[in-house]
Scaffold this motif. Structure first.
Motif, PDB file in Angstrom:
ATOM      1  N   GLY A 171       5.260   5.197  -5.415  1.00 16.03           N
ATOM      2  CA  GLY A 171       6.335   5.899  -4.712  1.00 16.03           C
ATOM      3  C   GLY A 171       6.992   5.029  -3.650  1.00 16.03           C
ATOM      4  N   LEU A 172       6.182   4.236  -2.942  1.00  9.35           N
ATOM      5  CA  LEU A 172       6.732   3.340  -1.925  1.00  9.35           C
ATOM      6  C   LEU A 172       7.665   2.299  -2.536  1.00  9.35           C
ATOM      7  CD1 LEU A 172       3.500   2.727   0.198  1.00  9.35           C
ATOM      8  CD2 LEU A 172       5.503   4.048   0.904  1.00  9.35           C
ATOM      9  N   ILE A 173       7.287   1.816  -3.708  1.00  6.45           N
ATOM     10  CA  ILE A 173       8.118   0.812  -4.383  1.00  6.45           C
ATOM     11  C   ILE A 173       9.405   1.453  -4.893  1.00  6.45           C
ATOM     12  CG2 ILE A 173       8.247  -0.758  -6.361  1.00  6.45           C
ATOM     13  CD1 ILE A 173       5.157  -1.081  -6.061  1.00  6.45           C
ATOM     14  N   LEU A 174       9.289   2.610  -5.512  1.00  2.00           N
ATOM     15  CA  LEU A 174      10.469   3.292  -6.043  1.00  2.00           C
ATOM     16  C   LEU A 174      11.434   3.692  -4.924  1.00  2.00           C
ATOM     17  CD1 LEU A 174       8.777   5.519  -8.777  1.00  2.00           C
ATOM     18  CD2 LEU A 174      10.293   3.563  -9.162  1.00  2.00           C
ATOM     19  N   ALA A 175      10.879   3.992  -3.751  1.00  3.16           N
ATOM     20  CA  ALA A 175      11.725   4.333  -2.602  1.00  3.16           C
ATOM     21  C   ALA A 175      12.298   3.089  -1.930  1.00  3.16           C
ATOM     22  CB  ALA A 175      10.923   5.152  -1.589  1.00  3.16           C
ATOM     23  N   ARG A 176      11.925   1.903  -2.459  1.00  2.00           N
ATOM     24  CA  ARG A 176      12.416   0.619  -1.952  1.00  2.00           C
ATOM     25  C   ARG A 176      12.024   0.377  -0.495  1.00  2.00           C
ATOM     26  NH1 ARG A 176      18.468  -0.138  -4.638  1.00  2.00           N
ATOM     27  NH2 ARG A 176      17.780   0.040  -6.810  1.00  2.00           N
ATOM     28  N   LEU A 177      10.861   0.906  -0.117  1.00  2.00           N
ATOM     29  CA  LEU A 177      10.325   0.613   1.206  1.00  2.00           C
ATOM     30  C   LEU A 177       9.608  -0.730   1.211  1.00  2.00           C
ATOM     31  CD1 LEU A 177       8.934   4.115   2.237  1.00  2.00           C
ATOM     32  CD2 LEU A 177      11.039   3.022   2.987  1.00  2.00           C
ATOM     33  N   ILE A 178       9.151  -1.172   0.027  1.00  6.23           N
ATOM     34  CA  ILE A 178       8.443  -2.440  -0.093  1.00  6.23           C
ATOM     35  C   ILE A 178       8.490  -2.867  -1.560  1.00  6.23           C
ATOM     36  CG2 ILE A 178       6.177  -1.372  -0.520  1.00  6.23           C
ATOM     37  CD1 ILE A 178       4.937  -3.543   1.291  1.00  6.23           C
TER      38      ILE A 178
END
Length: 571
Positions: free
Chosen positions: A21-28
């Motif tokens: 989810g963090l990757i898909l949200a482009r947070l990291i």
């Protein structure tokens, strides 16, 4: 370790749902996250607190991601009050361990702010400690950390001071006044008061409010024009805190029935700071408001205050004249004194005799004779002005025009060859002549003496470190009155986000929004004829005055502040 904004391929399935989810949200991005996961495993910490503690992702963005993912509310603690009694139901140690804070009671549940709402162990511990169900909201890590640390520091002082107060009460409460003074001088209350003042200065607060409530004392700081609750301390400390501040400000500690005021000079973090202390009797005891006057603010130049180039040129032409009246108008706390002091600093040359009459004298200026109003002794603005006119002044600064007598003398002083600067409470520049007329000054005298009016408000300045670009449609700009003829459509505007440098408010410092109205021939004729405010405004705009909202929008276009902030400040 940097966040990515260009990842297009889906994350690997071997990652946890939270990591994906963090990757898909482009947070990291995924490569960075895999390095982080390896370090996180060695630290034996959960992923969310590891990311936050090490500043790997933006805490506000992560908080909003978690709140959206879990269906929770994301809150800004800077704008929320904390129920001290509910907050104290969970120990500081638990709050720091899990980075959480009980805010109050809502629907018979603990309203619990958490940086990591995925921590079910923390939730279970809070439920067991409070024996209540919880309603979780998500808050930024640094907001919680700062609030918990502040509550801990003030709480430690409060505990020690409460214990001292209890021991003194047990030893006998009928002390003489001198004994009370000795106790306050020796008690840990000194550290509590000093730490509160020091913390307010470090937080860039302009005012400290110490307010007695029914069961405790609320302490609030005004930062960038907005009040924030800092903490609450036990009611038992009320007398000691007020007495300590009265002693420091040289105020009568035996008088509790009438308002009093005094002054304190301190050196905080290498800077000389004046504190203006005012007490006010309330039904719950004496309220104390401390105005923090940083002496370095008196050295501002006009260019630092937010004047646009055109407005500054208009204003400079006025105050460089040898005579006339210049009025700076606006509500209380709009920065009028700062603008006047910055002007006086420019005029302060050896060949000029500059005298001020103020109530109170906020900043001490070298080379200038400053007179403090003393109403009880019969020295009011009008009397002081009369005396000043016999002292061969070139420039006179009147802190504020409050009545007909002061207004008339100020106008007469301008007409007899003096440059007079003062402040007045009006909503805008165009309503100033009408206000003077209502005070009893003849319109023809106003027209002859008045040279320039500067109306102003203060808007919060966006933090340069974290302001975020946003796209705004042309339709949105039409709704706020954007002047497309004079201001092109900006490629991007900015909004507040929040970071450590601005205490996660998204703003750092303030900027003045100025509306400068020079009095030309057309305006002078209209004022002399007793024209209404709408007519004066129409003539001023036709003559080139830029109204306050347009000036505010210019600051929005330059990225200095946000559209929402200007709409909050300028109606």
């Amino acid at each position: 370790m940097a966040a990515s904004s260009s990842r297009t391929t889906p994350p690997s399935r071997d990652l946890s749902p939270l990591a994906r989810g963090l990757i898909l949200a482009r947070l990291i991005d995924e490569p960075t996250l895999r390095v982080v996961l390896a370090e996180q495993m060695r630290s034996q910490k959960a992923l969310v607190p590891f990311l936050l503690e090490n500043g790997i992702v933006n805490e506000t963005a992560l908080g909003q991601f978690l709140s959206s993912r879990l269906g929770l509310e994301f809150v800004d603690l800077d704008g929320m009050s904390v129920d001290d009694q509910v907050a104290s139901s969970v120990s500081i140690q638990i709050c720091k361990k899990y980075m959480l804070l009980p805010l109050g009671i809502k629907d018979d549940r603990i309203l619990l702010a958490m940086a990591d709402p995925t921590n079910v162990v923390a939730l279970d511990d809070v439920r067991a400690i409070t024996r209540k169900d919880v309603k979780v909201v998500v808050a930024p890590w640094s907001h919680l950390s700062r609030l918990i640390d502040r509550m801990q520091r003030l709480g430690e002082e409060a505990i020690e001071t409460t214990a001292l107060a209890a021991s003194e009460e047990a030893g006998g409460g009928n002390q003489l006044e001198n004994d009370v003074t000795d106790i306050v001088d020796d008690a840990p209350i000194i550290r509590l008061v000093n730490m509160t003042i020091s913390q307010a200065s470090l937080d860039r607060a302009s005012d400290i409010h110490i307010e007695p409530q029914h069961s405790d004392i609320r302490i609030r700081f005004r930062i960038d024009g907005v009040l924030h609750e800092v903490t609450r301390v036990p009611k038992a400390l009320q007398s000691g805190i007020v007495t300590r501040l009265k002693l420091m400000a040289n105020i009568n500690i035996a008088e509790h029935r009438i308002p009093q005021d005094g002054r304190i000079t301190l050196r905080i973090d290498g800077k000389d700071v004046d504190l203006r202390v005012a007490t006010l009797p309330t039904v719950e005891g004496e309220k104390v408001v401390i105005r923090i006057l940083d002496k370095s603010r008196a050295q501002f130049s006009l260019g630092e205050l937010g004047f646009t180039r055109e407005s500054l040129e208009q204003y400079e032409r006025s105050f460089k004249k040898p005579w006339g009246t210049i009025l700076v108008t606006g509500p209380t706390g709009s920065g009028k004194s700062t603008t006047l002091y910055a002007t006086i600093n420019i005029l302060n040359e050896v060949q000029r005799n500059i005298i001020t009459v103020e109530d109170p004298v906020e900043y001490r200026l070298n080379g200038i004779s400053q007179v403090q109003v003393h109403n009880k002794a019969g020295l009011n603005f009008a009397n002081a002005l009369r005396s000043i006119l016999r002292s061969d002044p070139d420039v006179i600064l009147v802190g504020e025009i409050r009545d007909q007598e002061t207004a008339s003398i100020a106008v007469e002083a301008a007409l007899t060859g003096h440059l007079v600067l003062s402040s007045l409470h009006t909503n805008d520049a165009a309503s100033t002549p009408s206000r003077l007329s209502e005070m009893g000054v003849e319109p023809f005298l106003i027209a002859s003496a008045l040279d320039c009016v500067v109306a102003q408000r203060l808007a919060r300045r966006l933090c340069d470190n974290c302001k975020t670009p946003v796209q705004v449609s042309e339709a949105d700009l039409v709704l706020v009155g954007w002047n497309f003829d004079e201001m092109p459509i900006p490629e991007v505007l900015y909004k507040a986000r929040g970071c450590k440098q601005c205490s996660n408010t998204g703003f750092r410092g303030r900027i003045a929004i100025h509306e400068v109205m020079p009095i030309g021939e057309d305006l002078e004729r209209a004022i002399a004829e007793g024209a209404q405010t709408d007519t004066i405004r129409h003539i001023a705009l036709k003559s080139g005055m830029i109204d306050m909202r347009s000036v505010g929008l210019l600051h929005v276009a330059s990225g200095t502040t946000s559209l929402e902030e200007i709409l909050r400040v300028v109606a």
